[in-house]
Design a protein around this motif. Structure first.
Motif, PDB file in Angstrom:
ATOM      1  N   SER A   1      -2.930 -31.127   4.550  1.00  0.00           N
ATOM      2  CA  SER A   1      -2.554 -31.341   3.162  1.00  0.00           C
ATOM      3  C   SER A   1      -3.805 -31.373   2.298  1.00  0.00           C
ATOM      4  CB  SER A   1      -1.782 -32.660   3.008  1.00  0.00           C
ATOM      5  OG  SER A   1      -1.557 -32.964   1.647  1.00  0.00           O
ATOM      6  N   SER A   2      -3.732 -30.624   1.205  1.00  0.00           N
ATOM      7  CA  SER A   2      -4.828 -30.614   0.238  1.00  0.00           C
ATOM      8  C   SER A   2      -4.245 -30.913  -1.136  1.00  0.00           C
ATOM      9  CB  SER A   2      -5.526 -29.253   0.236  1.00  0.00           C
ATOM     10  OG  SER A   2      -6.503 -29.194  -0.780  1.00  0.00           O
TER      11      SER A   2
ATOM     12  N   ARG B   1      -1.916 -30.322  -7.863  1.00  0.00           N
ATOM     13  CA  ARG B   1      -1.798 -29.102  -7.048  1.00  0.00           C
ATOM     14  C   ARG B   1      -1.794 -29.504  -5.584  1.00  0.00           C
ATOM     15  NH1 ARG B   1      -3.749 -23.660  -7.430  1.00  0.00           N
ATOM     16  NH2 ARG B   1      -3.067 -22.582  -5.529  1.00  0.00           N
ATOM     17  N   ARG B   2      -0.678 -29.176  -4.879  1.00  0.00           N
ATOM     18  CA  ARG B   2      -0.547 -29.526  -3.456  1.00  0.00           C
ATOM     19  C   ARG B   2      -0.389 -28.262  -2.627  1.00  0.00           C
ATOM     20  NH1 ARG B   2       3.839 -33.569  -1.504  1.00  0.00           N
ATOM     21  NH2 ARG B   2       2.345 -33.921   0.183  1.00  0.00           N
ATOM     22  N   GLU B   3      -1.197 -28.169  -1.594  1.00  0.00           N
ATOM     23  CA  GLU B   3      -1.028 -27.107  -0.598  1.00  0.00           C
ATOM     24  C   GLU B   3      -0.855 -27.783   0.758  1.00  0.00           C
ATOM     25  OE1 GLU B   3      -3.261 -23.180   1.313  1.00  0.00           O
ATOM     26  OE2 GLU B   3      -4.003 -24.094  -0.550  1.00  0.00           O
TER      27      GLU B   3
ATOM     28  N   HIS C   1       0.554 -27.481   4.832  1.00  0.00           N
ATOM     29  CA  HIS C   1       0.901 -26.623   5.972  1.00  0.00           C
ATOM     30  C   HIS C   1       1.762 -27.431   6.947  1.00  0.00           C
ATOM     31  CE1 HIS C   1      -1.912 -23.276   5.005  1.00  0.00           C
ATOM     32  NE2 HIS C   1      -2.580 -24.256   4.403  1.00  0.00           N
TER      33      HIS C   1
ATOM     34  N   GLY D   1       5.543 -22.753  -7.808  1.00  0.00           N
ATOM     35  CA  GLY D   1       4.815 -22.486  -6.566  1.00  0.00           C
ATOM     36  C   GLY D   1       5.603 -21.621  -5.618  1.00  0.00           C
TER      37      GLY D   1
ATOM     38  N   ASP E   1       2.780 -24.197  -1.413  1.00  0.00           N
ATOM     39  CA  ASP E   1       1.689 -24.243  -2.384  1.00  0.00           C
ATOM     40  C   ASP E   1       2.320 -24.405  -3.771  1.00  0.00           C
ATOM     41  OD1 ASP E   1      -0.579 -24.014  -3.870  1.00  0.00           O
ATOM     42  OD2 ASP E   1      -1.160 -22.025  -3.158  1.00  0.00           O
ATOM     43  N   TYR E   2       2.247 -25.635  -4.316  1.00  0.00           N
ATOM     44  CA  TYR E   2       2.957 -25.932  -5.553  1.00  0.00           C
ATOM     45  C   TYR E   2       2.074 -26.699  -6.534  1.00  0.00           C
ATOM     46  CZ  TYR E   2       7.439 -24.309  -3.834  1.00  0.00           C
ATOM     47  OH  TYR E   2       8.457 -23.507  -3.378  1.00  0.00           O
ATOM     48  N   THR E   3       2.363 -26.474  -7.806  1.00  0.00           N
ATOM     49  CA  THR E   3       1.767 -27.246  -8.895  1.00  0.00           C
ATOM     50  C   THR E   3       2.859 -28.075  -9.542  1.00  0.00           C
ATOM     51  OG1 THR E   3       0.081 -25.562  -9.315  1.00  0.00           O
ATOM     52  CG2 THR E   3       0.523 -27.143 -11.077  1.00  0.00           C
TER      53      THR E   3
ATOM     54  N   THR F   1       4.074 -22.742   4.794  1.00  0.00           N
ATOM     55  CA  THR F   1       3.067 -23.157   3.829  1.00  0.00           C
ATOM     56  C   THR F   1       3.731 -23.372   2.469  1.00  0.00           C
ATOM     57  OG1 THR F   1       1.352 -21.893   4.985  1.00  0.00           O
ATOM     58  CG2 THR F   1       0.892 -22.557   2.716  1.00  0.00           C
TER      59      THR F   1
END
Length: 374
Positions: A311-312, A289-291, A293, A236, A253-255, A251
């Motif tokens: 957080s998503s 999968r986390r995104e 902020h 990510g 954004d990682y898997t 930000t």
């Protein structure tokens, strides 16, 4: 000849004895001399009553000229200070309020598989998955190239990225966090204004967009799940930007790909736990999968803390009814979701609440091991 005491030229006017003879009959006896009062007039009296003195009389206060100036200076200082205090209390402008930490907004979406979950050894699963070339653990969370912004230096941006990296590692890679252990390392990185929400989310998780424990961290239900390999595969990016003159946004954004297996003796039937019996001895992969902020103020940079603003999270293979607000309960090797699949949402149906979000895990996201265990 002239008498004794006569001048050489003789007595004046040719008279014998000169002019002294007329006073020789006046005799002042001793009592008269003693009774005589001698009086000498002062200079002012000799000059008369209409004369103005050349030097004016100085009063005692005027003779203390230096002390008076010091007292006046002190009074002026006291007056100026009092005025400043009064204006500071009564001025019409409000003091800017300290920006409070924002509450976390989170979304957790389970991803249901289209078929049976494949199983094998962790090494074989990773080798035949899209995560084959991912880095392991914290080595996969790298800082990007840094460029200073208008109000933040290179060093401050590096500090912000470092805090965000620490949070990603502690909340997504630490085995204690993943297996329901201590969350103190994660908590220590949070802005103090978010601690109450964090504690509430861990104590009473709720899928309401604010109080999901899985919005803060990745956690598996320890009663059902064990890590089959502690080496998590990671891929990510981190990115930083200036949010305002006083805050930065980072930000992440990682898997993350985890190898898991069933916990010994755990039941694996029931609502949200899938269909079928797990394959004995086989591991399976869970992809998350986390995104996230983050917001970091200047105070956060000094304290090595941050705000988790949004957080998503998407995770699978899970069933759509697993309700992963408190922990992730993945499907294991040999299981499938059955009829518990994503359903359509009717925005016109106002007589019932829309179901929780659920997605479908693409077949390409699942490994295809060469030697599945049966």
């Amino acid at each position: 000849m002239t008498g004794p005491g006569d001048p050489p030229e003789g007595t004046p006017n040719g008279a014998p004895g000169g002019g002294e003879d007329e006073y020789r009959s006046v005799v002042f006896d001793e009592s008269f001399v003693r009774a005589a009062r001698l009086q000498e007039f002062s200079a002012d009296e000799r000059l008369g009553e209409h004369h103005s003195p050349a030097v004016k009389t100085r009063h005692a206060w005027m003779r203390l000229g230096g002390s008076r100036q010091a007292v006046l200076l002190v009074l002026l200082i006291v007056l100026a200070f009092g005025t400043a205090v009064y204006m500071g209390i009564r001025h019409p402008y409000k003091t800017p309020e300290t920006v409070r930490a924002q509450p976390l907004r989170s979304a957790v979406v389970p991803l249901a598989p289209s078929g049976e979950v494949p199983g094998a050894t962790p090494a074989d699963l990773f080798a035949h998955s899209p995560a084959a070339h991912y880095r392991i653990g914290a080595a996969g969370v790298n800082l990007p190239a840094v460029l200073r912004t208008e109000h933040f230096s290179d060093g401050q941006i590096v500090s912000a990225l470092t805090v965000a990296k620490d949070y990603v590692v502690r909340s997504s890679l630490d085995p204690r966090t993943l297996t329901g252990g201590s969350v103190r390392p994660v908590r220590l990185l949070l802005d103090t204004g978010q601690l109450d929400q964090f504690d509430r989310s861990l104590a009473r998780p709720d899928d309401n967009g604010h109080d999901a424990a899985t919005g803060w961290l990745v956690r598996f239900d320890p009663r059902q799940t064990r890590l089959a390999d502690r080496n998590v595969r990671v891929n990510g990016t981190l990115a930083a930007s200036e949010l305002s003159p006083d805050a930065l946004e980072v930000t992440a954004d990682y898997t993350f790909v985890y190898a898991v297996r069933p916990a010994p003796g755990a039941p694996h039937t029931g609502p949200g736990q899938g269909i079928g019996k797990p394959t004995p001895g086989a591991a399976s992969l869970v992809t998350v999968r986390r995104e996230v902020h983050f917001r970091l103020s200047r105070e956060n940079l000094n304290d090595h803390r941050l705000e988790v603003v949004q957080s998503s999270l998407q995770a699978g293979p899970l069933t759509c009814s697993s309700r992963p607000a408190d922990a992730l309960r993945p499907l294991f090797a040999g299981q499938h979701a059955g009829q518990d699949r994503p359903t359509g949402t009717d925005p016109y149906a106002r007589d019932r609440a829309n179901p929780s979000l659920c997605g479908e895990l693409a077949p390409a996201a699942q490994p295809k091991p060469s030697r599945p265990l049966r």
